[in-house]
Design an enzyme around this catalytic site. Structure first.
Site, short mmCIF file in Angstrom:
data_model
loop_
_atom_site.label_atom_id
_atom_site.label_comp_id
_atom_site.label_asym_id
_atom_site.label_seq_id
_atom_site.Cartn_x
_atom_site.Cartn_y
_atom_site.Cartn_z
CG ASP A 84 -74.37 -35.74 25.55
OD1 ASP A 84 -74.33 -36.65 26.39
OD2 ASP A 84 -74.32 -34.53 25.84
CD GLU A 129 -78.38 -38.14 31.63
OE1 GLU A 129 -78.89 -37.05 31.94
OE2 GLU A 129 -77.19 -38.41 31.85
#
Length: 543
Positions: free
Chosen positions: A75, A230
């Site tokens: 991420d 997301e």
């Protein structure tokens, strides 16, 4: 419980086979690479080697070979600040967390600090930004009983960083920060939602707005983990705001995760989907990098553009999601496309910039404090660091719990397919300590010992307990050779003996256990009293 000696059983089955027919070293012995259970089809890829033989992306000839940060750096959130780049990642249950790395060329990176020293739960997909001269990091985190999003800030990237401010956002993850054309600050969130922030960025300013962006949908016959909108990352370029989003699920099938884009002339929409979606997707399980997604766009030093995102290395889910760099080009219609292909081949480095020394040594003689920068506890209590004391090149660790499952092991991230770690360990009476590969409290593997016996850790449980000939002090070497795990022990650090229990650990990963983490090497001390660790050594294997 009855224990079966499989060696004795095999001897009985062989019966009349002469002992001379079984040489000490079999002609069928394998190399480490030959014994690798998975991933050998990519064995031809060769990286440049740096500190402790660790692989480097920079090949030294004007090209680089992904990953730019190997091992569990998922991420990625990247910030360009003048000539400098800073990047941070999800740190999950490891504290200190939110490790910030620095680069000046997007390829070579060095660690700067761990910005989060408070345990606020499992840390997911942060957002690192700079606004009006101040650095901020927005952090979703969760305990089983409480979830929220937090923000920390600092006037210098090195810190000190503030304590976390609770934004009271329990139902969302993956904040993406942007300043709108109205001058207001916003966090875009998973599921296409959004919330406005106060001008200082330290609190929300109103309720969450739901469904401000309904993401592009892939065909229903694609093999994915789930839709899972997301990781929104936003930027303003020219007349448009661009939103980069991850869909398809971050793990599961290798072909699941992907990068999509949308744009709008206003932060308030409407949002137009890119006609070329998905921008990035792993299309085959035969590719080098699986589950590629969660991207951020960043401008290079000379005006070229790039994406950073994460992916699993083919066959190495146990290494976690690694950080990848992909060149992009802007097209005449105001969209962009990726140019790096499947990222299995060398790519020309970003133009301009200046290389910083890459990486860091993972060996530790415990003469300096590497807590936070390298070492982190797993799910620690508030006073966990009090268990550690350094003195004259010795790390003293107070014992806790009964086994790795409940003793908060001290672990670190590494990025090699094959490596060995070695340490001299001494224990008090009543203590048990050793070297482990730790995924979480229910899944780990390793070797420890007390004063009388070894303890073998496998599948997250304590198994065989053969006699320990070394007493309360020994040297242990743990080798993870392409996900085959074995151990050697010594009483003097010179003469070594192979421990008669090997393991295969490719299944110690997210798709088996959940949690999104990696199999981290580390130290543990359980029972009573303390353990003392000396001369911890790390060495990457392979060419």
């Amino acid at each position: 419980m009855r224990f079966i000696d499989r060696r004795a059983a095999l001897t009985g089955l062989l019966g009349g086979v002469a002992a001379s027919a079984l040489p000490v070293r079999s002609v069928l012995a394998q190399t480490l690479e030959e014994a690798a259970p998975l991933g050998r089809e990519w064995a031809n890829m060769k990286w440049r080697r740096g500190i402790e033989n660790q692989r480097m992306a920079d090949l030294g000839d004007g090209t680089f070979l992904n990953p730019i940060l190997s091992g569990d750096h998922p991420d990625p959130s990247i910030l360009k600040d003048g000539d400098d780049y800073y990047m941070t990642f999800s740190s999950f249950e490891s504290v200190p967390g939110i490790h910030i790395w620095h680069s000046r060329d997007l390829v070579n990176w060095r660690p700067v600090t761990a910005a989060l020293t408070t345990n606020i739960g499992s840390v997911w997909a942060p957002e690192l930004i700079k606004q009006e001269g101040r650095f901020y990091c927005y952090i979703p985190a969760r305990f089983p009983e409480y979830r929220s999003n937090y923000v920390i800030w600092a006037d210098r990237i090195e810190g000190p960083w503030s304590a976390p401010f609770d934004l009271k956002l329990p139902a969302h993850i993956d904040p993406g920060h942007i300043v709108g054309e109205d001058g207001k600050r916003y966090l875009f969130l998973n599921g296409g939602d959004r919330v406005r922030l106060t001008d200082d960025g330290l609190a929300v300013d109103g309720p969450v707005e739901e469904g401000v962006y309904d993401a592009w949908r892939y065909p229903e016959d694609w093999i994915v983990e789930g839709f899972a909108q997301e990781g929104p990352k936003l930027l303003k370029r020219g007349d448009y705001f661009y939103m980069i989003t991850a869909i398809g699920g971050t793990a599961g099938p290798p072909t699941g995760h992907m990068v999509i884009a949308a744009r709008s002339r206003s932060i308030h929409g409407p949002w137009e989907d890119c006609p070329h979606n998905p921008i990035v997707r792993t299309r085959s399980g035969a590719e080098k990098w699986w589950s590629r997604g969660h991207a951020t766009l960043v401008e290079g030093s000379a005006g070229d553009w790039w994406m950073v995102y994460h992916g699993y290395e083919n066959a190495y889910w146990s290494l976690g999601r690694q950080t990848l760099l992909d060149p992009i080009e802007w097209t005449d219609d105001g969209w962009f496309r990726a140019r790096g292909g499947d990222l299995s081949q060398p790519i020309a480095k970003p133009r301009g910039g200046q290389a910083v020394p890459h990486g860091m040594a993972l060996s530790d003689d415990f003469s300096t404090d590497k807590f936070g920068l390298q070492w982190s506890f797993y799910d620690p209590q508030p006073n966990e660091k009090d268990r550690l004391r350094r003195d004259s090149g010795v790390l003293h660790m107070r014992a806790k719990g009964r086994a790795p499952a409940d003793c908060s092991p001290l672990t670190f991230v590494q990025g090699e397919q094959a490596y060995e770690i070695e340490c001299e360990i001494e224990i008090d009476p009543g203590a048990v300590a050793g070297l482990i590969l730790f995924y979480d409290r229910a899944l780990y593997a390793g070797l420890g010992f007390d004063a009388q016996r070894y303890v073998t850790h496998q599948y997250g449980i304590e198994r065989g307990r053969p006699a320990n000939p070394h007493g309360r002090r020994m040297f242990i070497r743990l080798t993870n050779a392409y996900q085959n795990l074995y151990f050697d022990t010594s009483g003097d650090g010179v003469t070594w003996r192979r421990f008669d229990r090997g393991m295969e650990v490719s299944g110690y990963n997210q798709n088996v256990r959940g949690g999104f983490m990696m199999l981290r090497p580390g130290l543990y001390a359980a029972g009573e009293g303390e353990a003392r660790f000396r001369n911890f050594r790390f060495r990457a294997l392979g060419a």
